[in-house]
Design an enzyme around this catalytic site. Structure first.
Site, short mmCIF file in Angstrom:
data_model
loop_
_atom_site.label_atom_id
_atom_site.label_comp_id
_atom_site.label_asym_id
_atom_site.label_seq_id
_atom_site.Cartn_x
_atom_site.Cartn_y
_atom_site.Cartn_z
N LYS A 34 38.29 140.59 -6.96
CA LYS A 34 37.43 139.45 -7.36
C LYS A 34 36.05 139.60 -6.74
O LYS A 34 35.03 139.41 -7.39
CB LYS A 34 38.04 138.13 -6.89
N GLN B 52 42.96 131.12 -2.68
CA GLN B 52 43.98 132.02 -3.21
C GLN B 52 45.38 131.46 -2.95
O GLN B 52 45.70 131.06 -1.83
CB GLN B 52 43.81 133.41 -2.55
N ASP C 185 39.22 127.49 -10.69
CA ASP C 185 40.60 127.75 -11.11
C ASP C 185 41.07 126.70 -12.14
O ASP C 185 42.06 126.92 -12.83
CB ASP C 185 41.55 127.65 -9.92
#
Ligand code: GUN
Length: 300
Positions: free
Chosen positions: A54, A98, A121
């Site tokens: 990422k 995460q 997200d």
């Protein structure tokens, strides 16, 4: 019949190029560089790999990448303090914590502490509610990437029968919501669904997101249907040598490719789209934060 392969790797490269073009405009015309912060707690090897790629791709499209690596025994209060600092940092437009988090941390509490406008997200309860009511929201990356590929292949999805296999908050439920917003007739199937084969056989679109390797055989697929395989499962592959493994999806590719009209391979299908959509969401969040028009084609 052999299905058309939907090339997620090439599609993701196209999305990243669009993102990079928007980043250039934001920098040159407005003096703004979008920034994405990723918070990793602990040392889960798979998470470390994700976070590294990422970070690399964020920089490749011209955005700022901020990585916060915290010890596995970080307290909830300390993690919440990091999130709060990022919420208040004007250079940070997207925040990703995460998952999975270590067991002593309450994921829902942590995710819901992220500013919904920076929740790239799309997991915050506000974004879930906005998506569910058809309002502008941040959309979870894997479903967004899957939708982009479906729109690209079909044009309009209106009136199609879609079956989503799996009811997770990260993929199944938001995917169903997106397809409903596209005027599909949507069925969410799961481990308790009766007559699953018959349910899947009615689908013009199958999205498989159950995390069970090669669960869907070709004879469950309606001829000509589009199959989006979200699964990424590692299985033993003794045919490649002792101790070897390989990645497979949730559908049995070899039999499904003979029946479907179009199918995403694993690897190289949905997987690459997830990070591309994370970058797209960060640009979208940056534009919204600055009162600018958001990029076309990169949101739901
Ligand atoms: N862990 C695996 N995939 C994801 C993702 O898309 N978002 C977050 N926050 N954690 C993940």
């Amino acid at each position: 019949m052999t299905a058309t392969l939907i090339d997620g790797k090439a599609f993701a490269a196209k999305v990243r190029a669009q993102v990079a073009a928007h980043v250039t405009t934001l920098k040159d015309k407005h003096g703004i560089t979008p920034g994405l912060a990723v918070v990793l707690v602990g040392e889960d090897p798979a998470s470390q790999v994700y976070v590294r790629s990422k970070g690399r791709m964020t920089v490749e499209v011209g955005m700022n990448s901020y990585e916060h690596k915290l010890d596995a025994d970080t307290s909830e209060a300390d993690l919440l303090a990091v999130v709060e600092k990022l919420n208040n940092d004007p250079d940070v437009h997207g925040i990703l914590v995460q998952l999975p988090l270590p067991k002593h941390l309450d994921s829902d509490l942590v995710i819901n502490s992220i500013d919904p406008a920076k929740d790239v997200d799309g997991f915050h309860i506000s974004n879930v509610g906005l998506l569910g009511t058809g309002q502008k929201s941040m959309v979870p990356c894997t479903p967004l990437g899957s939708l982009m590929m479906l729109r690209d292949h079909h044009g309009s999805l209106s009136g199609l029968n879609a079956v989503v296999l799996g009811r997770s908050n990260i993929v199944g439920k938001p995917m169903a919501q997106l397809l409903l917003n596209e005027s599909c007739t949507v069925t969410i199937a799961h481990s308790r669904t009766r007559d699953l084969a018959d349910v899947v056989r009615r689908a013009d679109i199958v999205v498989a997101a159950v995390g069970r390797p090669q669960m869907v055989p070709g004879d469950w697929i309606k001829p000509g249907a589009t199959v989006i395989d979200v699964g990424i499962n590692r299985i033993d592959a003794p045919e490649n040598g002792p101790g070897k493994t390989r990645l497979v999806g949730d559908v049995d590719f070899d039999s499904c490719v003979e029946v479907a009209g179009a199918i995403t391979p694993v690897p190289g299908g949905v997987g690459p789209m997830t990070i591309a959509c994370l970058l797209a969401n960060t640009v979208t969040a940056c534009c919204r934060a600055n009162g600018l028009d958001e990029p076309e084609g990169l949101t739901a």
